[in-house]
Scaffold this motif. Structure first.
Motif, mmCIF file in Angstrom:
data_model
loop_
_atom_site.group_PDB
_atom_site.id
_atom_site.type_symbol
_atom_site.label_atom_id
_atom_site.label_comp_id
_atom_site.label_asym_id
_atom_site.label_seq_id
_atom_site.Cartn_x
_atom_site.Cartn_y
_atom_site.Cartn_z
ATOM 1 N N LEU A 239 -15.330 -35.302 46.554
ATOM 2 C CA LEU A 239 -16.541 -34.199 46.434
ATOM 3 C C LEU A 239 -16.846 -34.152 44.825
ATOM 4 N N PRO A 240 -17.187 -35.276 43.990
ATOM 5 C CA PRO A 240 -17.331 -35.203 42.777
ATOM 6 C C PRO A 240 -18.412 -34.324 42.217
ATOM 7 N N ASN A 241 -18.176 -33.318 41.566
ATOM 8 C CA ASN A 241 -19.299 -32.634 40.918
ATOM 9 C C ASN A 241 -19.779 -31.691 42.000
ATOM 10 N N TYR A 242 -19.698 -31.623 43.363
ATOM 11 C CA TYR A 242 -20.365 -31.119 44.296
ATOM 12 C C TYR A 242 -19.539 -29.540 44.287
ATOM 13 N N LEU A 243 -18.077 -29.351 43.826
ATOM 14 C CA LEU A 243 -17.626 -28.200 43.675
ATOM 15 C C LEU A 243 -17.429 -27.776 42.444
ATOM 16 N N SER A 244 -17.993 -26.725 41.822
ATOM 17 C CA SER A 244 -17.607 -26.335 40.370
ATOM 18 C C SER A 244 -16.798 -25.271 40.517
ATOM 19 N N GLU A 245 -16.538 -25.309 39.206
ATOM 20 C CA GLU A 245 -15.413 -24.159 38.694
ATOM 21 C C GLU A 245 -16.188 -23.005 38.016
ATOM 22 N N ARG A 246 -15.775 -21.857 38.395
ATOM 23 C CA ARG A 246 -16.501 -20.651 37.578
ATOM 24 C C ARG A 246 -15.229 -19.492 37.615
ATOM 25 N N GLU A 247 -15.489 -18.543 36.834
ATOM 26 C CA GLU A 247 -15.024 -17.251 36.853
ATOM 27 C C GLU A 247 -15.335 -16.444 37.579
ATOM 28 N N ALA A 248 -14.120 -15.669 38.445
ATOM 29 C CA ALA A 248 -14.587 -14.494 39.225
ATOM 30 C C ALA A 248 -13.366 -13.725 39.278
ATOM 31 N N ASP A 249 -13.372 -12.391 38.956
ATOM 32 C CA ASP A 249 -12.464 -11.322 38.951
ATOM 33 C C ASP A 249 -11.290 -11.900 38.049
ATOM 34 N N GLY A 250 -11.371 -12.320 36.844
ATOM 35 C CA GLY A 250 -10.382 -12.970 35.971
ATOM 36 C C GLY A 250 -9.706 -14.218 36.400
ATOM 37 N N VAL A 251 -10.170 -14.850 37.479
ATOM 38 C CA VAL A 251 -9.638 -16.102 37.996
ATOM 39 C C VAL A 251 -10.475 -17.175 37.963
ATOM 40 N N ASN A 252 -10.049 -18.632 37.743
ATOM 41 C CA ASN A 252 -10.917 -19.675 37.924
ATOM 42 C C ASN A 252 -10.894 -20.071 39.297
ATOM 43 N N VAL A 253 -12.336 -20.004 39.970
ATOM 44 C CA VAL A 253 -12.190 -20.500 41.366
ATOM 45 C C VAL A 253 -13.174 -21.547 41.698
ATOM 46 N N MET A 254 -13.268 -22.127 42.673
ATOM 47 C CA MET A 254 -13.993 -23.190 43.057
ATOM 48 C C MET A 254 -15.143 -22.694 44.096
ATOM 49 N N ASN A 255 -16.296 -23.222 43.885
ATOM 50 C CA ASN A 255 -17.402 -22.837 44.928
ATOM 51 C C ASN A 255 -18.444 -23.980 44.813
ATOM 52 N N TRP A 256 -19.390 -23.885 45.673
ATOM 53 C CA TRP A 256 -20.249 -24.898 45.620
ATOM 54 C C TRP A 256 -21.126 -24.906 44.522
ATOM 55 N N TYR A 257 -21.497 -26.014 43.977
ATOM 56 C CA TYR A 257 -22.293 -25.918 42.844
ATOM 57 C C TYR A 257 -23.940 -25.711 42.962
ATOM 58 N N HIS A 258 -24.318 -26.052 44.109
ATOM 59 C CA HIS A 258 -25.563 -25.929 44.605
ATOM 60 C C HIS A 258 -25.768 -25.146 45.917
ATOM 61 N N ARG A 259 -26.730 -24.292 45.963
ATOM 62 C CA ARG A 259 -26.967 -23.467 47.159
ATOM 63 C C ARG A 259 -27.209 -24.340 48.419
ATOM 64 N N GLN A 260 -27.556 -25.640 48.321
ATOM 65 C CA GLN A 260 -27.954 -26.342 49.421
ATOM 66 C C GLN A 260 -26.593 -26.809 50.221
ATOM 67 N N PHE A 261 -25.601 -26.792 49.124
ATOM 68 C CA PHE A 261 -24.385 -27.338 49.843
ATOM 69 C C PHE A 261 -23.733 -26.364 50.768
ATOM 70 N N ARG A 262 -23.819 -24.834 50.109
ATOM 71 C CA ARG A 262 -23.585 -23.810 50.795
ATOM 72 C C ARG A 262 -24.128 -23.681 52.320
ATOM 73 N N ASP A 263 -25.508 -23.649 52.297
ATOM 74 C CA ASP A 263 -26.247 -23.504 53.277
ATOM 75 C C ASP A 263 -25.806 -24.583 54.286
ATOM 76 N N THR A 264 -25.750 -25.831 53.965
ATOM 77 C CA THR A 264 -25.317 -26.863 54.886
ATOM 78 C C THR A 264 -23.852 -26.787 55.312
ATOM 79 N N ALA A 265 -23.145 -26.119 54.613
ATOM 80 C CA ALA A 265 -21.761 -25.870 55.100
ATOM 81 C C ALA A 265 -21.598 -24.671 56.281
#
Length: 850
Positions: A239-265
């Motif tokens: 899943l290259p570049n489709y999961l992005s890393e960001r900070e949440a609650d002081g921790v690095n988390v993975m999430n979908w980088y684009h809203r279309q991926f979340r909606d499709t999932a």
């Protein structure tokens, strides 16, 4: 190489620090910022207001933001940006690439990857691009065709025609390659998470998921019943570049980088509601810590395992090696080192969506330890958001009522709890003790406060001693360090801006402090005014400084007195593009960067007159109200000079008081000498002579001999239906709705014998408002609220509202809101629910048996 210790934590000083760092750019070392999908920022309600609207030299910012006409919620940040940056050339709409450009991009990418396709395959690409050429679709097509070989069979070289179908194909391919159940559950956990999952959290969740482990360990028995880390690593690599890393609650988390991926999932994995509940419940159990800290979790052996390994037992248990989930982490000495922010952010969200409301009430909303820990580490609004989310998603009216009582109690004590969260038990008991009967969840909470509260604060009240939710006091907004000398409501009546030595913006729907700007000036600000579009605010201080504040970005400009030292600033006015500052004799205009434009002397005015206030339609159309400089009734002469299209209207002379409608084409004032009867005048234009003038319309009805009592203030209500006059011994109300009027003539509402209204400045005194249903009148005099019934004209209630004199009272009557807002020299602003003023309120010294 600047020290990290100097970086502020709070948003307002952090924003100022960021803008200061931008000034370090030089021609040799310029700064370029590229911010993608700024509308997907998390952790702050203001996703764009921190951006600078004026860039320093050698600095540029390029950002992208979603704008979907069909979804206004998604486009909110875009529209806010349009107000922040009103230069159309700075906005470029990203449309579909078009077939030619899309094919050109794909060919360039293929050359860079040292790849090529045969003619048949290029035709497939061209056909797909002809149906959709969005950038994300082009990227998905490129990722797919990079896998093709020249000898790949035609039935295996298939491209979708939409973004969602392309993502579905990607998910299906990864499921076939790595196992459907493993991929299904891993991606479903990421999609279900409120703010994403860290790598370790995802591995823990899969290790607790026996459906996945039974599929992975079909043919062998693992020494540790836990998912091998390499399995998830392989999936993520596909899943290259489709999961992005960001900070949440002081921790690095993975999430979908684009809203279309979340909606499709969501469409793929949560189509079955039971599966959605399963994943949310599993995450809730994880953060609840049921199986953490070495506690073995039971499981069932599969039939294949029992047959292959000759097992007689059908069930077993194993430690999944997942961590415990305490509310706070402590060191060896027992001192709290940090709070479990991941638990605070995720667990209530998943309990609500898995419909586990009993666990939610017991472990979160009515749990003293949870509330105390979250208040100690998060803003009050984060705590209230849990109550609001649960209330929206439940149909149990009794539970809703209990949740709202606790949430309102937290709001009422918000100013104290923000500084001293250890006062939580005292606040809850002091406010909610009368509510324990018939409310089992509140009883459970107060019992925990009584048992566990003393370890945080020894001052636990025995009796009910504070305002109870549901009473007349809705919010107490406390944040100013000096008296609140003015406040203004925005046009939509949702926000309120107040001033003392700083500007504070409040969200009236939640009581949340939205913005706190300290311009650092000396002295107290005297007057506050908002521009018609609510983008700008301005106020002047008693040391002749004027502050112009951008309400969207919190940037401000301090303007020194534009006149000589003998001319003190006495007022300001704002238009959308201009600021006006006036003294007793002169006035000047400025642009919205604080740059001086021009100044004017008072026109045709001799030395006895002074400018009292100004009302501007535009720089060339305005009203100026002059006065004689005397507050006494005999000497308090006034006049209006009106200018429109270069023409001056015949001045209107009056005395004592004046008010106008919102358009300023209709005024009410006292024009008869030695008489306080009120007359109505309208503004007319004689087109033949091209002159403007004020024309007398009528004299208002009056009660017996009221014209002998001096009027101190006149004011129209929000809808221009009621005219309210303030006299020394009481108030007068006129109702202009002849079809449903509350009385004949003027209604006189007297104050108690020993109470009097006083003037604070010319045409300004204590204010009154009419309730939303037009049945009560509410006035703020001294530190009390006085309430009259308009039908009987009797004083029916006196409410002790503030600790000091009330400075301003304004109505907030819209929709279901029937409120009054008051500010005081006791440094607070309070919102009062008029509907609840006559509800029985428990006295502060009553004793209740718990």
């Amino acid at each position: 190489m600047l020290p990290f210790e100097n970086i502020p934590d709070d948003l307002v000083p952090l924003t100022a620090h960021f803008k200061h760092l931008l000034t370090y750019a030089t021609p040799i070392q310029p700064l370029f910022f590229f911010l993608d999908s700024i509308d997907q920022l998390t952790g702050t309600a203001d996703k764009v207001s921190w951006l600078p609207t004026r860039m320093p030299p050698n600095c540029k910012i390029l950002l992208s933001c979603a704008n979907e006409e069909a979804n206004p919620t998604v486009s909110r940040e875009y529209h806010l940006l349009r107000r922040l940056i009103d230069i159309d050339e700075n906005f470029i709409e990203v449309r579909e690439l078009g077939e030619d450009l899309a094919m050109n991009v794909i060919k360039r990418w293929m050359n860079t990857a040292c790849r090529d396709l045969n003619n048949f395959q290029w035709r497939l690409v061209a056909n797909a691009i002809a149906k959709c050429s969005l950038p994300i679709f082009v990227k998905l097509v490129f990722a797919e065709i990079c896998r093709w070989r020249s000898y790949t069979r035609p039935q295996e070289t298939h491209l979708a025609n939409t973004v969602m179908d392309s993502i579905m194909m990607l998910f299906e391919r990864i499921e076939k390659q790595h196992g459907r159940i493993l991929v299904f559950h891993a991606l479903a956990y990421i999609t279900a998470a409120k703010s994403g999952l860290s790598e370790s959290e995802l591995e823990d969740l899969i290790s607790l998921d026996d459906k996945v482990l039974d599929d992975v360990y079909q043919y062998h028995m693992p020494p540790v019943r836990r998912i091998p880390p390499l399995l998830w690593t392989r999936i993520r690599n596909d899943l290259p570049n489709y999961l992005s890393e960001r900070e949440a609650d002081g921790v690095n988390v993975m999430n979908w980088y684009h809203r279309q991926f979340r909606d499709t999932a969501r469409e793929r994995y949560f189509k079955n509601l039971n599966m959605a509940v399963y994943f949310h419940s599993s995450i809730a159990d994880y953060y609840l810590g049921i199986w953490g800290g070495g506690k073995p979790k039971p499981f069932k052996f599969t039939e294949i395992q029992r047959h292959r390994f000759n097992l007689t037992d059908k069930e077993g248990s194993a430690d999944r090696k997942v961590p415990i989930q305490p509310l706070a982490f402590t060191n060896k000495e027992g001192v709290i080192t940090r709070y479990n922010l991941r638990k605070f952010g995720e667990m209530p969200y998943h309990m609500v969506r898995s419909r586990r409301f009993k666990d939610l009430y017991e472990h979160v909303l009515f749990n003293y330890e949870w509330l105390h820990a979250k208040l100690s580490s998060c803003p009050l609004q984060a705590v209230l958001a849990d109550f609001e989310d649960a209330s929206i998603n439940t149909d149990d009216k009794d539970s809703k009522r209990e949740m709202m009582l606790v949430a309102d109690a937290l709001r009422l004590g918000g100013a104290i709890l923000a500084l001293h969260p250890n006062m939580l038990a005292a606040q809850l008991i002091g406010r909610l003790l009368p509510e324990i009967g018939g409310n089992p969840n509140i009883f459970m909470l107060l019992k925990a406060c009584d048992n566990n509260g003393p370890k945080d604060c020894a001052l636990i009240p025995l009796n009910h001693c504070l305002h109870t939710p549901g009473g007349p006091l809705k919010y107490s907004l406390e944040g100013h360090q000096f008296a609140v000398f003015g406040f203004v409501l925005t046009n939509d009546l949702r926000y309120m801006v107040s001033i003392s030595t700083r500007f504070i913006t409040w969200d009236l729907s939640t009581s949340d402090l939205q913005r706190d700007v300290n311009p650092g000036i000396e002295g107290i600000m005297q007057q506050l005014i908002l521009s018609p579009d609510n983008k700008w605010a301005a106020a002047y201080s008693n040391n002749n400084q004027t502050v112009l504040l951008n309400m969207l970005s919190s940037e401000f400009v301090i303007i020194e007195n534009p006149f000589d030292g003998n001319n003190c600033v006495t007022g300001v006015f704002l238009l959308n593009q201009n600021l006006f500052i006036h003294t007793k004799r002169k006035w000047a205009s400025f642009d919205m960067r604080g740059n001086f434009i021009e100044h004017f002397d008072a026109v045709d005015v001799d030395d006895e007159w002074e400018i009292l206030m100004m009302y501007m339609f535009e720089p060339t159309a305005y009203h100026i109200i002059y006065w004689s400089g005397q507050l006494t009734a005999e000497s308090g002469r006034l006049r209006i000079d009106s200018f429109l299209n270069g023409s001056q209207a015949t001045p209107l002379s009056y005395h004592s008081v004046l008010t106008s409608n919102k358009q300023w084409n209709r005024v009410f004032c006292c024009t008869k000498p030695n008489n306080y009867s009120v007359s109505e005048y309208k503004y007319f234009h004689d087109e033949e002579k091209n002159i403007y003038y004020w024309k007398h319309q009528k004299d208002l009805d009056c009660y017996d001999n009221y014209e002998k009592e001096a009027l101190l203030q006149l004011k129209l209500d929000q809808r221009d239906r009621f005219l309210i006059g303030t006299a020394g011994k009481g108030f007068i109300v006129w109702d202009f709705n002849k079809e449903n009027r509350i009385g004949i003539g003027a209604i006189y509402l007297p104050l108690p014998h020993s109470v009097r209204n006083i003037s604070t400045r010319m045409m300004t005194s204590n204010s009154m408002m009419i309730s939303g249903k037009h049945d009560y009148a509410v006035a703020g005099v001294r530190k009390n609220l006085y309430v009259w019934c308009l039908q009987s004209r009797q004083l029916v209630k006196v409410l002790d509202a503030h600790f000091g004199r009330i400075i301003q009272l304004e109505p907030l009557t819209i929709g279901n809101w029937n409120c009054a807002i008051t500010s005081s020299i006791d440094r607070s602003v309070k919102v009062w629910n008029i509907n609840n003023i006559f509800e029985p309120v428990h006295a502060g010294f009553s004793i209740f048996e718990a």
